[in-house]
Design an enzyme around this catalytic site. Structure first.
Site, short mmCIF file in Angstrom:
data_model
loop_
_atom_site.label_atom_id
_atom_site.label_comp_id
_atom_site.label_asym_id
_atom_site.label_seq_id
_atom_site.Cartn_x
_atom_site.Cartn_y
_atom_site.Cartn_z
N LYS A 208 39.97 -10.35 57.79
CA LYS A 208 41.44 -9.57 58.08
C LYS A 208 42.20 -9.04 57.02
O LYS A 208 42.46 -7.91 57.05
CB LYS A 208 42.04 -10.49 59.14
CG LYS A 208 43.24 -10.02 59.79
CD LYS A 208 43.93 -10.82 60.86
CE LYS A 208 45.30 -10.27 61.41
NZ LYS A 208 45.89 -11.34 62.17
N GLU A 214 36.21 -17.23 50.18
CA GLU A 214 34.79 -17.32 50.49
C GLU A 214 34.11 -15.98 50.79
O GLU A 214 33.21 -15.62 49.95
CB GLU A 214 34.70 -18.33 51.62
CG GLU A 214 34.90 -19.57 51.16
CD GLU A 214 36.42 -19.95 51.71
OE1 GLU A 214 36.70 -20.94 52.05
OE2 GLU A 214 37.21 -18.69 52.05
N GLY A 269 42.26 -14.56 63.70
CA GLY A 269 40.93 -14.38 63.45
C GLY A 269 39.93 -14.91 64.35
O GLY A 269 38.62 -14.61 64.50
N ARG A 270 40.46 -16.02 64.80
CA ARG A 270 39.51 -17.02 65.90
C ARG A 270 39.28 -15.97 67.30
O ARG A 270 38.91 -16.59 67.97
CB ARG A 270 40.02 -18.41 65.98
CG ARG A 270 41.41 -18.66 66.44
CD ARG A 270 41.68 -20.00 66.07
NE ARG A 270 43.01 -20.25 66.38
CZ ARG A 270 44.11 -19.93 65.39
NH1 ARG A 270 43.73 -19.71 64.15
NH2 ARG A 270 45.42 -20.30 65.73
N GLU A 355 41.88 -25.42 65.10
CA GLU A 355 42.55 -24.61 64.43
C GLU A 355 43.95 -24.07 65.28
O GLU A 355 44.91 -23.69 64.65
CB GLU A 355 41.92 -23.36 63.79
CG GLU A 355 42.56 -22.79 62.70
CD GLU A 355 41.76 -21.75 62.04
OE1 GLU A 355 41.16 -22.15 61.11
OE2 GLU A 355 41.70 -20.50 62.51
N HIS A 386 19.71 -38.19 73.84
CA HIS A 386 18.67 -38.94 72.91
C HIS A 386 19.48 -39.30 71.58
O HIS A 386 18.69 -39.74 70.71
CB HIS A 386 17.48 -38.34 72.67
CG HIS A 386 16.49 -38.21 73.97
ND1 HIS A 386 15.58 -39.17 74.41
CD2 HIS A 386 16.56 -37.27 74.99
CE1 HIS A 386 14.96 -38.64 75.59
NE2 HIS A 386 15.47 -37.63 75.79
N LYS A 510 43.54 -24.19 51.02
CA LYS A 510 43.36 -22.84 50.30
C LYS A 510 43.99 -22.69 48.94
O LYS A 510 43.70 -22.53 47.73
CB LYS A 510 43.42 -21.55 51.01
CG LYS A 510 42.61 -21.08 52.01
CD LYS A 510 42.73 -19.94 52.61
CE LYS A 510 41.96 -19.48 53.93
NZ LYS A 510 42.22 -18.46 54.47
#
Length: 546
Positions: A208, A214, A269-270, A355, A386, A510
């Site tokens: 964005k 990263e 963003g999410r 978040e 399991h 960050k």
């Protein structure tokens, strides 16, 4: 938007008292008291999704008190404020309008005296034209070859949303191979690049701000690889694209103007998979299916906006979650999609919930005294049975669960889907009702005397779950399901009096990481670090000869 401490409401206090009346009632007793419990505690959505919340530790009184709580917190007003573009993201002074990205009514949504729907439609048309060019082979790489692979470089919402959708809709996948790079760990990008040919691969750099460390670090590595391996000034214009709000940074990076797909500051963003950030989705399943994804979300949006609270699916599920986290003091919720294509769905919801609502400061600026977001976790299909389902059935933790399954499988081989459905139903029934032991100390004692091993098989039940059955996993139904959970997050944030659309905790990490990175190359470590961090840095520098 009203800023109301939920614990000061009349409904919260009544819920507190009601909890002591109901906390020891078993789910099996609730079913015995109400022979129509399934009918009374389930909601059908558009003949595509059925939500059964009957296997919860709730009564009609519980639901009514929870609905009263939502009314005291002015939930309906908050919903209208979001849909009308009010600045409900107060800490960042922004509107929250991911719903505009799938708005099919063509109604105007005005921000700063501009109708944002004009730019939304313009960008959708650009996504349509570009995805069609790539899929049909009209767009060529720098050596004139057709595109065969797409690499999405992003992190957080720019990764998890598109990745989850392309995995969930693999049954609709075309010939293009879609890859995702998110981690700053060099292994991630190295392993992806081993699978692709630069001549036939396009790269989508999704950030964005176009400054996410990263993402830009991985993009810079790619830039070096382009220069080293292609030796072509045309590579960027043919193979590199930016999905961002900050177009100036994308241009400075070297992205051609026509290769920039824009989204806006009112898209978190999410919540960005519906925007240009979801370009990899359109490339994977085609634009028509991408439109169906948007349409499914839009139909759920309309349900959320217009349905009365008592039959509003996101509202009901959010209220039930608040009931558990704040009165039973459960700490986690589990998501179990019984469909292998949806294996990323629990990871996606982890970010969406944690978040958004992982906050400890309320909208008044005070420390909260109530629980906000539960920890979200889960796994697909019968794998968890399991593994950790042992804890769900016999452990000391109460874990509310959502079980999700399609009625119609994309891969109906032999009797696999019938067995999958049998396991799905068996787990929700067993969690709710336990096994045949009667909850009575004398009875258990007698059984224990007769057969010690039988005692260890005791499962009390009374473990709550929601069952969500989709007719089939399609772009349309998946869009509705994602939208359902988005609105559930919103409702919880409103009632719990927190801001759901910022993520300052992420920003802290960050900032500290940036400081440590620079100090890695200093001879003297900065005195502001604690002894543990200094010790770990020294070991790292020693082992790397720094």
């Amino acid at each position: 938007m009203k800023n109301i401490n939920p614990t000061n409401t009349v409904a919260w206090k009544k819920l507190h008292n009601h909890f002591f009346d109901i906390k020891n009632i078993h789910i099996k007793d609730l079913f015995n008291l109400d022979k129509n419990r399934f009918t009374n505690y389930s909601i059908s959505f558009n003949n595509e999704i059925l939500v059964d919340f009957s296997k919860n530790r709730i009564t009609k009184k519980t639901l009514q008190l929870l609905l009263d709580l939502s009314k005291e917190c002015y939930l309906s007003d908050a919903i209208k404020n979001m849909f009308s573009g009010k600045l409900i993201n107060k800490t960042e002074n922004r509107s929250v309008l991911h719903i505009a990205l799938r708005n099919k009514l063509n109604n105007k949504i005005i921000i700063n005296n501009l109708d944002i729907m004009f730019s939304v439609k313009k960008e959708l048309k650009k996504i349509k034209n570009f995805s069609n060019e790539i899929i049909k082979g009209y767009w060529k790489g720098y050596t004139g070859k057709n595109i065969s692979d797409v690499v999405n470089i992003g992190i957080g919402g720019s990764h998890l949303g598109p990745y989850m959708v392309t995995e969930s809709l693999k049954a609709y996948k075309n010939h293009l191979n879609i890859h995702y790079v998110s981690n700053i760990d060099g292994t991630n990008i190295i392993e992806v690049l081993k699978k692709v040919n630069l001549e036939t691969t396009i790269f989508l750099i999704a950030s964005k701000s176009f400054s996410t460390d990263e993402t830009i670090s991985n993009a810079n590595y790619l830039k070096d690889q382009f220069s080293f391996k292609t030796n072509s000034i045309n590579y960027f214009s043919k193979h590199c694209f930016a999905l961002c709000e900050n177009t100036s940074s994308a241009l400075n990076f070297g992205i051609h103007k026509k290769n920039i797909f824009k989204f806006w500051d009112w898209v978190g963003g999410r919540y960005s998979l519906w925007s240009a950030s979801g370009l990899s989705i359109a490339l994977s399943i085609g634009f028509k299916n991408f439109e169906l994804l948007l349409y499914g979300a839009y139909i759920m949006d309309q349900h959320f906006l217009n349905e009365k609270l008592s039959t509003n699916i996101p509202v009901i599920l959010a209220l039930i979650s608040i009931w558990y986290t704040n009165f039973f003091h459960t700490e986690t919720e589990a998501i179990f999609p019984y469909d292998e294509y949806m294996h990323v769905f629990p990871d996606y919801l982890q970010q969406s919930f944690m978040e958004s609502n992982g906050k400890s400061i309320d909208r008044n600026g005070n420390l909260v005294t109530w629980n906000t977001s539960p920890i979200i976790w889960g796994q697909s299909g019968t794998n968890g049975q399991h593994s950790f389902f042992q804890l769900l059935h016999q452990g000391t933790n109460l874990v509310p669960c959502d079980f999700i399954i399609p009625s119609i499988s994309h891969n109906p081989i032999n009797n696999h889907h019938e067995k999958l459905l049998s396991n799905f139903l068996a787990q929700t029934q067993s969690l709710a009702f336990g096994n045949d032991f009667y909850i009575n100390k004398e009875k258990i004692s007698n059984d224990f005397i007769k057969n010690k091993n039988s005692f260890y098989k005791f499962c009390n039940g009374n473990k709550p779950s929601n069952s969500i059955i989709l007719k089939k996993i399609t772009p349309y139904s998946l869009g509705s399901l994602i939208s359902l959970y988005e609105h559930k997050v919103f409702v919880q944030g409103i009632i719990l009096n927190i801001f759901s659309f910022d993520q300052w905790g992420v920003e802290l990490g960050k900032s500290v990481a940036n400081n440590i990175y620079h100090d890695l190359f200093c001879n003297n470590l900065h005195k502001k670090y604690d002894s543990s961090t200094i010790g770990l840095l020294k070991i790292y520098k020693k082992w790397n000869n720094l």
